[in-house]
Scaffold this motif. Structure first.
Motif, PDB file in Angstrom:
ATOM      1  N   LEU A 110      15.929  -9.515 -10.570  1.00  0.00           N
ATOM      2  CA  LEU A 110      17.318  -9.691 -10.173  1.00  0.00           C
ATOM      3  C   LEU A 110      18.307  -9.461 -11.534  1.00  0.00           C
ATOM      4  CD1 LEU A 110      19.557 -10.876  -8.318  1.00  0.00           C
ATOM      5  CD2 LEU A 110      19.014 -13.122  -9.231  1.00  0.00           C
ATOM      6  N   ALA A 111      17.781  -9.673 -12.862  1.00  0.00           N
ATOM      7  CA  ALA A 111      18.797  -9.320 -13.841  1.00  0.00           C
ATOM      8  C   ALA A 111      18.833  -7.612 -13.840  1.00  0.00           C
ATOM      9  CB  ALA A 111      18.215  -9.927 -15.086  1.00  0.00           C
ATOM     10  N   ARG A 112      17.796  -7.066 -13.580  1.00  0.00           N
ATOM     11  CA  ARG A 112      17.932  -5.608 -13.671  1.00  0.00           C
ATOM     12  C   ARG A 112      18.767  -5.003 -12.563  1.00  0.00           C
ATOM     13  NH1 ARG A 112      12.366  -5.874 -14.787  1.00  0.00           N
ATOM     14  NH2 ARG A 112      11.703  -5.349 -12.809  1.00  0.00           N
ATOM     15  N   VAL A 113      18.721  -5.732 -11.234  1.00  0.00           N
ATOM     16  CA  VAL A 113      19.555  -5.273 -10.210  1.00  0.00           C
ATOM     17  C   VAL A 113      21.182  -5.573 -10.554  1.00  0.00           C
ATOM     18  CG1 VAL A 113      20.398  -5.734  -7.832  1.00  0.00           C
ATOM     19  CG2 VAL A 113      17.759  -5.377  -8.526  1.00  0.00           C
ATOM     20  N   LEU A 114      21.363  -6.691 -11.322  1.00  0.00           N
ATOM     21  CA  LEU A 114      22.590  -7.054 -11.624  1.00  0.00           C
ATOM     22  C   LEU A 114      23.203  -6.216 -12.616  1.00  0.00           C
ATOM     23  CD1 LEU A 114      22.317 -11.091 -11.370  1.00  0.00           C
ATOM     24  CD2 LEU A 114      23.206  -9.600  -9.625  1.00  0.00           C
ATOM     25  N   ARG A 115      22.352  -6.031 -13.708  1.00  0.00           N
ATOM     26  CA  ARG A 115      22.791  -5.140 -14.740  1.00  0.00           C
ATOM     27  C   ARG A 115      23.168  -3.814 -14.158  1.00  0.00           C
ATOM     28  NH1 ARG A 115      21.673  -3.609 -20.135  1.00  0.00           N
ATOM     29  NH2 ARG A 115      20.726  -5.454 -20.942  1.00  0.00           N
ATOM     30  N   ALA A 116      22.409  -2.910 -13.094  1.00  0.00           N
ATOM     31  CA  ALA A 116      22.937  -1.848 -12.533  1.00  0.00           C
ATOM     32  C   ALA A 116      24.032  -2.021 -11.713  1.00  0.00           C
ATOM     33  CB  ALA A 116      21.707  -1.147 -11.616  1.00  0.00           C
ATOM     34  N   GLU A 117      24.324  -2.963 -11.100  1.00  0.00           N
ATOM     35  CA  GLU A 117      25.373  -3.386 -10.340  1.00  0.00           C
ATOM     36  C   GLU A 117      26.782  -3.484 -10.997  1.00  0.00           C
ATOM     37  OE1 GLU A 117      25.569  -2.489  -7.049  1.00  0.00           O
ATOM     38  OE2 GLU A 117      23.888  -1.536  -7.462  1.00  0.00           O
ATOM     39  N   LEU A 118      26.602  -4.105 -12.262  1.00  0.00           N
ATOM     40  CA  LEU A 118      27.768  -4.518 -13.068  1.00  0.00           C
ATOM     41  C   LEU A 118      28.117  -3.437 -13.858  1.00  0.00           C
ATOM     42  CD1 LEU A 118      26.452  -8.058 -13.999  1.00  0.00           C
ATOM     43  CD2 LEU A 118      28.326  -7.642 -12.786  1.00  0.00           C
ATOM     44  N   ALA A 119      27.451  -2.352 -13.955  1.00  0.00           N
ATOM     45  CA  ALA A 119      27.612  -1.271 -14.956  1.00  0.00           C
ATOM     46  C   ALA A 119      28.243  -0.133 -14.015  1.00  0.00           C
ATOM     47  CB  ALA A 119      26.283  -0.657 -15.453  1.00  0.00           C
ATOM     48  N   ARG A 120      28.421  -0.369 -12.636  1.00  0.00           N
ATOM     49  CA  ARG A 120      28.951   0.586 -11.883  1.00  0.00           C
ATOM     50  C   ARG A 120      30.296   0.820 -11.926  1.00  0.00           C
ATOM     51  NH1 ARG A 120      26.921   2.861  -7.680  1.00  0.00           N
ATOM     52  NH2 ARG A 120      28.598   2.056  -6.163  1.00  0.00           N
TER      53      ARG A 120
END
Ligand code: HGY
Ligand code: MN
Ligand code: MN
Length: 409
Positions: A399-409
């Motif tokens: 989940l943290a990896r997913v959030l990291r990717a989404e938050l960097a967009r």
């Protein structure tokens, strides 16, 4: 995890006793009950402990904010729900909320600076255990349930949703589609315990999967009416017994669902007057039906109704069917789904599910996605529901990896 999972454990163990019944070991966290309020206060504490701003929206959903969202900087939202079915398990809902806070902790431990705000959400009344309609909080937010209809829902004791909210300190007048809030939300990613064994099979054998789609499903109330009479003196041929019509309907629904690869369940029934030595006057039963397509679901429910009516004519009874909540088929946003799969890792299985979720409801108004954490037995909506701690921690990292990717967009 940076802290070896101790942060997850602390959140989990603080929530674990809330609303658990001592005799069954199952959870009874019904919307706006004392147990639900205790779970909500756990959420507020978790938010305060992290210095996150916390608020309850107009529809009773909880939000904890890392950053301030606006239409220019829409938030990435993660979370799930804290309420339960009667004697539900510990994981359905809570795992997603606990993992959301733990993933946020992990991002902070990693020194990550989000380019967009992150919210942890707990949606109100997902299971609909008390008032009959599922996903009330997210449906109201999205505008797919009218505030008037929601306020008028009643529990088994005749208490309306409006009354229950008011006595829990929430103003029911504010219910309804929340465009202002929706404009500040960019995506919702919900982590959930798997409610089947797809990830636990030998072929998959993975701790985490990603949702592809949700089957359409619905809840239908069937009212069977007959005539109350003496259990001893009334000849079998002279009865108008609604229990008989009900029993035949259960068997026919099972058969029809089985033949079509669909699902039909009668898990709740009320008998009046509920006396051992009287033929009942009325049986009210709830059908939960699910199928692969909306057409197949409609055909299944129609078939159950027609068979019940035919049987009622033979039994001298009547039957009326009312849809209480129907959820359309959901195919999760393909672009978000693909990014989620990429973030979780190559080879992550894509799974369809027969269970409803707030992420399914919210898919109508924003891109949503789901992660599933392996459930070794597949059992859910039962005190026996479980997931291994190690898998839960892998879920937090994913989940943290997913959030990291989404938050960097
Ligand atoms: O019943 C469901 O599908 C979900 O668990 N609320
Ligand atoms: Mn559930
Ligand atoms: Mn759930």
């Amino acid at each position: 995890l940076a802290d070896n999972g101790s942060g997850f454990d602390a959140l989990w163990s603080a929530l674990l006793p809330v609303g658990r019944d001592a005799s069954t070991g199952g959870y009874r966290r019904y919307a706006w009950s004392d147990a639900d309020l205790a779970a909500r206060s756990w959420f507020e504490t978790a938010a305060h402990d992290r210095g996150l701003g916390v608020e309850t929206d107009r529809n009773g959903n909880l939000w904890a904010w890392w950053g301030t969202a606006s239409p220019d900087r829409p938030a990435v939202v993660t979370g799930s729900h804290l309420d339960s079915v009667p004697d539900g398990g510990a994981y359905d809902g809570p795992l997603g909320v606990v993992s959301a806070f733990a993933a946020l902790d992990l991002l902070r431990d990693q020194g990550f600076r989000p380019g967009r705000p992150l919210a942890v959400a707990a949606f109100a009344d997902e299971e609909g255990a008390r008032f009959g309609v599922a996903c009330v909080g997210s449906r109201l937010l999205a505008g797919v349930l009218s505030p008037e209809a929601a306020r008028a829902l009643r529990d088994a004791d005749g208490v309306s949703l409006a009354e229950a909210m008011a006595s829990a300190g929430h103003d029911p007048d504010g219910l309804g589609r929340d465009d202002e809030r929706l404009a500040t939300l960019g995506a919702y990613v919900e982590l959930h315990v798997e409610q089947g064994r797809a990830l636990a099979t030998a072929e998959a054998d993975r701790p985490v999967g990603v949702a592809a789609a949700i089957w359409p499903h619905g809840r239908y109330r069937l009212t069977f009416e007959g005539a109350a009479d003496h259990a001893g003196t009334t000849r079998m041929d002279d009865r108008r017994d609604p229990m008989l019509t009900y029993a035949e309907t259960v068997l026919s629904a099972r058969k029809r669902a089985h033949l079509r690869g669909a699902r039909a369940t009668f898990g709740r029934v009320r008998v009046e007057p509920n006396a051992t030595n009287a033929v009942p006057a009325r049986v009210v039963a709830w059908l939960d039906a699910r199928a692969e397509s909306e057409e197949a679901l409609a055909t299944l429910v129609d078939d159950v109704r027609v068979r019940a009516e035919e049987r009622a004519a033979r039994d001298g009874t009547t039957v009326a069917l009312t849809a209480e909540s129907v959820s359309p088929a959901v195919v999760f946003d393909p672009a978000l789904r693909d990014r989620v799969v990429e973030a979780v890792g190559p080879g992550t299985p894509l799974l369809p599910t027969q269970a409803g979720h707030d992420a399914g409801v919210l898919a109508a108004v924003l891109p949503t996605a789901m992660l599933f954490v392996r459930n070794p037995t597949g059992v859910s909506h039962s005190p026996a529901e479980r997931a291994e701690r190690a898998d839960c921690l892998v879920g937090v990292e994913a989940l943290a990896r997913v959030l990291r990717a989404e938050l960097a967009r």
